[in-house]
Write a protein that holds these residues in place. Structure first.
Motif, PDB file in Angstrom:
ATOM      1  N   ASN A  66     -69.672  36.477  42.639  1.00 36.62           N
ATOM      2  CA  ASN A  66     -68.640  35.569  42.120  1.00 36.62           C
ATOM      3  C   ASN A  66     -67.722  36.287  41.128  1.00 36.62           C
ATOM      4  O   ASN A  66     -67.467  35.803  40.027  1.00 36.62           O
ATOM      5  N   SER A  68     -64.085  37.729  40.050  1.00 34.39           N
ATOM      6  CA  SER A  68     -62.677  37.415  40.275  1.00 34.39           C
ATOM      7  C   SER A  68     -61.894  38.696  40.547  1.00 34.39           C
ATOM      8  O   SER A  68     -61.853  39.594  39.716  1.00 34.39           O
ATOM      9  N   LYS A  80     -59.177  31.996  38.310  1.00 33.05           N
ATOM     10  CA  LYS A  80     -60.301  31.975  37.395  1.00 33.05           C
ATOM     11  C   LYS A  80     -60.847  33.382  37.201  1.00 33.05           C
ATOM     12  O   LYS A  80     -60.937  34.152  38.145  1.00 33.05           O
ATOM     13  N   THR A  82     -63.946  36.074  36.083  1.00 27.77           N
ATOM     14  CA  THR A  82     -65.312  36.203  36.599  1.00 27.77           C
ATOM     15  C   THR A  82     -66.271  35.234  35.916  1.00 27.77           C
ATOM     16  O   THR A  82     -67.086  34.600  36.584  1.00 27.77           O
ATOM     17  N   ARG A  85     -65.851  31.804  37.356  1.00 27.65           N
ATOM     18  CA  ARG A  85     -66.360  31.727  38.734  1.00 27.65           C
ATOM     19  C   ARG A  85     -67.884  31.683  38.737  1.00 27.65           C
ATOM     20  O   ARG A  85     -68.497  30.946  39.496  1.00 27.65           O
ATOM     21  N   ASP A  88     -68.966  28.268  37.620  1.00 27.74           N
ATOM     22  CA  ASP A  88     -68.810  27.327  38.738  1.00 27.74           C
ATOM     23  C   ASP A  88     -69.991  27.413  39.697  1.00 27.74           C
ATOM     24  O   ASP A  88     -70.501  26.399  40.171  1.00 27.74           O
TER      25      ASP A  88
END
Length: 123
Positions: A66, A68, A80, A82, A85, A88
């Motif tokens: 995940n 960015s 977004k 890192t 992300r 999330d």
């Protein structure tokens, strides 16, 4: 015809982010390499020396951790980063009760930060 001189992008920051994310998830380099069909030396060189990964491996590592891409390739990231992300991805695994707690906590943090001028922390 002469080759057009193109400065090579420095992948050291990307490699460091991949290594940090891998260690945070407590994944060994061997485990990752076995699952992604990579040579451990190739991943080590990406993580430690900024070796340019193939586009496919770059993409797979970004998705796996995940990460960015914006923060590494754009001067002014638009999406977004890192950390957002990764947050999330964690939130996706939380049930409704957990989401209510996280939401209440985030609202409290926003209120505290808005009350403090210039982002200063309490002593």
């Amino acid at each position: 015809m002469a080759k057009r001189p193109v400065p090579r992008y420095d992948f050291k920051a990307f490699g460091a982010a991949i290594k940090a994310a891998r260690l945070e998830r407590k994944e060994s380099r061997k485990k990752v390499c076995d699952e992604m069909y990579l040579s451990p030396r190739y991943l080590a060189n990406i993580e430690n020396k900024g070796q340019h990964p193939s586009l496919q491996i770059f993409f797979e590592l970004m998705l796996r951790y995940n990460i960015s891409v914006d923060q590494f390739l754009l001067e002014r990231p638009t999406g977004k980063n890192t950390q957002r992300r990764q947050l999330d991805a964690l939130l996706d695994g939380i049930n409704d009760n957990g989401l209510r707690i996280v939401t209440a906590t985030a609202k409290e943090i926003v209120q505290i930060e808005q009350a403090q001028p210039n982002g200063q922390e309490d002593a």
